[in-house]
Each structure stands twice: as C-alpha cells, then as structure tokens.
Scaffold this motif. Structure first.
Motif, short mmCIF file in Angstrom:
data_model
loop_
_atom_site.label_atom_id
_atom_site.label_comp_id
_atom_site.label_asym_id
_atom_site.label_seq_id
_atom_site.Cartn_x
_atom_site.Cartn_y
_atom_site.Cartn_z
N SER A 77 -36.92 -33.14 7.66
CA SER A 77 -36.81 -31.87 6.94
C SER A 77 -35.80 -30.98 7.66
O SER A 77 -35.66 -31.05 8.88
N PHE A 78 -35.10 -30.17 6.89
CA PHE A 78 -34.10 -29.29 7.51
C PHE A 78 -33.84 -28.09 6.61
O PHE A 78 -34.24 -28.06 5.44
N GLY A 79 -33.16 -27.09 7.16
CA GLY A 79 -32.77 -25.91 6.41
C GLY A 79 -31.28 -25.89 6.17
O GLY A 79 -30.50 -26.00 7.12
N PHE A 80 -30.86 -25.76 4.92
CA PHE A 80 -29.43 -25.77 4.60
C PHE A 80 -28.68 -24.63 5.28
O PHE A 80 -27.50 -24.76 5.61
N LYS A 81 -29.36 -23.52 5.51
CA LYS A 81 -28.64 -22.38 6.10
C LYS A 81 -28.28 -22.63 7.56
O LYS A 81 -27.48 -21.89 8.14
N TYR A 82 -28.84 -23.68 8.15
CA TYR A 82 -28.49 -24.06 9.52
C TYR A 82 -27.56 -25.28 9.55
O TYR A 82 -27.27 -25.81 10.62
N ASP A 128 -28.45 -40.64 5.77
CA ASP A 128 -28.02 -41.65 4.80
C ASP A 128 -28.29 -41.18 3.38
O ASP A 128 -27.57 -41.53 2.46
N PHE A 129 -29.37 -40.41 3.20
CA PHE A 129 -29.71 -39.81 1.90
C PHE A 129 -30.08 -38.35 2.14
O PHE A 129 -30.74 -38.03 3.13
N VAL A 130 -29.65 -37.48 1.23
CA VAL A 130 -30.00 -36.06 1.32
C VAL A 130 -30.57 -35.63 -0.02
O VAL A 130 -29.96 -35.82 -1.08
N PHE A 131 -31.78 -35.04 0.02
CA PHE A 131 -32.42 -34.51 -1.18
C PHE A 131 -32.54 -32.99 -1.03
O PHE A 131 -33.05 -32.50 -0.01
N ASP A 132 -32.08 -32.28 -2.06
CA ASP A 132 -32.09 -30.82 -2.05
C ASP A 132 -33.28 -30.34 -2.88
O ASP A 132 -33.34 -30.57 -4.09
N VAL A 133 -34.26 -29.68 -2.21
CA VAL A 133 -35.46 -29.22 -2.92
C VAL A 133 -35.48 -27.69 -3.06
O VAL A 133 -36.53 -27.09 -3.28
N ARG A 134 -34.31 -27.06 -2.97
CA ARG A 134 -34.25 -25.60 -3.07
C ARG A 134 -34.56 -25.09 -4.47
O ARG A 134 -34.79 -23.88 -4.65
N CYS A 145 -34.46 -27.58 2.35
CA CYS A 145 -34.66 -26.35 1.58
C CYS A 145 -33.83 -25.27 2.27
O CYS A 145 -32.99 -25.58 3.12
N THR A 146 -34.07 -24.03 1.96
CA THR A 146 -33.20 -22.98 2.51
C THR A 146 -33.38 -22.84 4.02
O THR A 146 -32.41 -22.90 4.79
N GLY A 147 -34.63 -22.67 4.48
CA GLY A 147 -34.86 -22.42 5.90
C GLY A 147 -35.50 -23.57 6.65
O GLY A 147 -35.67 -23.48 7.87
N GLY A 148 -35.90 -24.62 5.95
CA GLY A 148 -36.51 -25.76 6.63
C GLY A 148 -37.90 -25.47 7.17
O GLY A 148 -38.30 -26.02 8.20
N LYS A 149 -38.66 -24.63 6.42
CA LYS A 149 -39.98 -24.24 6.93
C LYS A 149 -41.11 -24.55 5.95
O LYS A 149 -42.23 -24.88 6.38
N HIS A 150 -40.86 -24.44 4.65
CA HIS A 150 -41.93 -24.60 3.67
C HIS A 150 -41.75 -25.84 2.79
O HIS A 150 -42.43 -26.84 2.96
N LEU A 210 -41.24 -42.50 10.06
CA LEU A 210 -41.50 -41.35 10.93
C LEU A 210 -41.07 -40.07 10.22
O LEU A 210 -40.16 -40.07 9.39
N ALA A 211 -41.72 -38.96 10.56
CA ALA A 211 -41.37 -37.65 10.01
C ALA A 211 -40.99 -36.71 11.14
O ALA A 211 -41.69 -36.62 12.15
N LYS A 212 -39.86 -36.02 10.96
CA LYS A 212 -39.41 -35.03 11.94
C LYS A 212 -39.01 -33.77 11.19
O LYS A 212 -38.52 -33.83 10.06
N HIS A 213 -39.19 -32.63 11.87
CA HIS A 213 -38.85 -31.34 11.26
C HIS A 213 -37.82 -30.65 12.16
O HIS A 213 -38.15 -30.15 13.24
N ARG A 214 -36.58 -30.68 11.72
CA ARG A 214 -35.48 -30.23 12.56
C ARG A 214 -35.59 -28.77 12.96
O ARG A 214 -35.21 -28.39 14.08
N GLU A 215 -36.10 -27.94 12.08
CA GLU A 215 -36.11 -26.50 12.36
C GLU A 215 -37.42 -26.02 12.99
O GLU A 215 -37.69 -24.84 13.03
N LYS A 216 -38.22 -26.93 13.50
CA LYS A 216 -39.55 -26.56 14.01
C LYS A 216 -39.46 -25.49 15.09
O LYS A 216 -40.33 -24.61 15.18
N SER A 217 -38.44 -25.53 15.90
CA SER A 217 -38.31 -24.55 16.98
C SER A 217 -38.03 -23.14 16.45
O SER A 217 -38.15 -22.16 17.19
#
Length: 321
Positions: free
Chosen positions: A202-207, A214-220, A283-288, A312-319
């Motif tokens: 998971s990630f936030g587009f604004k970052y 390899d694949f990117v899905f936009d859920v915004r 999504c926008t901020g990678g949080k929800h 595996l699942a990772k959340h890039r914006e967790k910090s």
C-alpha cells in the motif's frame, strides 16, 4: 587451521539431530571456466542457498562448519574452480570424504558444470575474457610459466579438474541451455520447486509512486474516510474504517475485481522464472483505502495461491500514520 576430529564428531551428532527438521544440503559447485558456474551459484542463491564463490578447497570443511554449526544455515553452495591452489585439487578426495563423514553422504553433493569445447571457445571470444590458465603458472614445482592458447587452456583445465569431476553427483552440460532452462535443470536435480514471493504494497500517491512495482492499482476513486473527522486518525487496519467501507458496495466490488485478476495471473509467474512480484495499491495518503484493500487481499490470496507462492503485505507510509 583445520576442523578437529572432536569438532567433526560433535558436528555429526548435532547434524543428526537438526536434520530431522531441517534438510541439510551442501553443494560443492565446480566446473569448466565459461560453462556457467557463476550463473549456477546465482540461481542457487535465488533458491535460498548461501553461496560462496572461489573458495580454496582446503577451506571447505571450515566454511561448512561455521555456516552449519555456528550460523544455523542448512543450504550452502560452495564454488570451487581452477583458481584454487593446485595442492588443494590433488587432495580433493580427502576433503570430500571429510565433508561426507561429518555431515552424511546424503547431505553433501558435487555439482559439476561443463560445456562443449566449441561452446566454451565461442563464449570466451564473445565476452573477451581471458581463461584463468592463460595467465597462471601451472607447473609450480619446476617454477615454469606455461603459456596456453585458449583451446589448450580449455583442454588442460579438464585434466586439472578431474579430481573434482570424477566425484560429481550432478553433471550439467550448459552448451544448449539458456538461463531459464539452467534454472529448471538445477531445480530438478536438487529437488526444489520454484518459489515466488508476492509483495502487496500500500502507498500514497502524494508521496510518489513506487518505481519497483510490477502492477499498480489506483483506489482513489473510492470513498475516503479521511473526510470523516472521527476516522481521520484511524487507519485501514482499524475495525471502524472497515465498518465505514461496508456501507459502500463499490469498495467490495473493486477489491473483488483486483482479487480476481491477481488470482488468475499471479500463479503464472511461477513458470516464468521470477522470484518476486510487487503489486502496489495506492490511495492519496496511503493510510485508509489502500491499506484496507491491501490487508484484505493478502489474507484472500494467501489462501488462494498454489504451493510455492508466498504473499506478504507491507504498508509503505506506515511511519507517517
């Protein structure tokens, strides 16, 4: 310094206990220069082996002892070739017997890589590399430097490597193999299925978008809990955010569509000599939104994927939460 007899005895006892739950595999990888030994070691490393190249033969017992008994590593690939000291080559049978006595004959194998002479000559000419014997003194007893041309060096190498080749448990001729076929051949010989890791990110587009996906899905386009003051500090891992999304059927629909696509196509990577696939969900901020979908997809896919696929699942914006 060599491994003592006491160390050998202790190692044998330890290995007997440990291999009941861990399958020990020590591969001594050797072969003719230009035949693909380095590629074999790289593939074995991808398959989970701890690989060391250009190790003097006399150091094999010490290296194995340190990796197995001190570090708990049970898949080891030790590369040895014509660059090892000549005295080590002549004593190879003793070294090999010592390894088998310590770790068991089932655990130690010699993997020898070769290729036809015409193929080796073509490979050296194509890469413009110098055969090791074209720049080495090979008659050290008489302090002579013997200069070989390429065909003579290739033939002499066969003679010098015979102490290793004669004990080979696995022989692979790479003359007509590409890198993918070589990997398949290795897996068959050592009895390992292909394995692949699916990284859901998971990630936030604004970052910024992940450059290694390899694949990117936009859920915004989905409803955003950020605009609900009561949910702004929560994340997609929290139950109250899940309850929020349950009121919007499009969330489940999008998740089902992504799940259907990934379930259909991710297993195909098992047959394509890939080791990792990264699926990014943003999504926008990678949080929800991206976090919620990534977390739920990981659980679904972990159950649905065939053997050999780890999810595996990772959340890039967790910090930033």
């Amino acid at each position: 310094m060599g491994v003592s007899q006491d160390q050998n005895s202790n190692a044998a006892a330890t290995i007997a206990d440990q291999t009941s739950t861990n399958k020990l595999s020590i591969l001594v990888v050797s072969g003719r220069s230009g035949s693909g030994k380095t590629s074999v070691l790289n593939i074995l490393e991808d398959l989970g082996y701890y690989s060391i190249d250009n190790l003097p033969l006399s150091l094999l017992p010490n290296a194995a002892h340190k990796l197995v008994n001190e570090s708990g590593i049970y898949r080891i690939a030790l590369g040895v070739d014509i660059r090892t000291p000549r005295a080590d080559l002549s004593n190879f049978a003793v070294t090999y017997a010592s390894l088998k006595e310590t770790y068991g004959s089932h655990a130690v194998q010699i993997l020898y890589v070769t290729a036809q002479e015409s193929t080796l000559i073509a490979r050296f000419n194509a890469t413009r590399r110098v055969h090791p014997l074209m720049s080495q003194d090979i008659d050290s007893d008489n302090a002579k430097h013997i200069a070989f041309n390429l065909p003579a060096a290739i033939k002499k190498e066969v003679e010098l490597l015979e102490p290793i080749a004669g004990h080979a448990d696995i022989r692979i001729d790479t003359s007509s193999l590409n890198i993918h076929q070589l990997k398949d051949s290795l897996r068959e010989h050592i009895g390992m299925d292909n394995q692949i890791v699916i990284n859901l990110l998971s990630f936030g587009f604004k970052y910024g978008s992940p450059i290694d996906a390899d694949f990117v899905f936009d859920v915004r386009i989905l409803p955003n809990p950020h605009w609900n003051p009561e949910l702004r500090d929560s994340t997609g891992l929290d139950t109250e955010v899940g309850a929020f999304f349950s009121d919007y059927p499009e969330v489940a629909e999008m998740m089902n569509d992504i799940d259907k696509f990934l379930t259909r196509w991710l297993p195909e990577f098992l047959h394509n000599n890939r080791h990792t696939v990264t699926v990014a969900i943003g999504c926008t901020g990678g949080k929800h939104r991206s976090v919620f979908i990534t977390d739920h997809l990981q659980r679904r896919l972990a159950d649905a994927m065939p053997k050999g696929v780890k999810v595996l699942a990772k959340h890039r914006e967790k910090s930033r939460w």
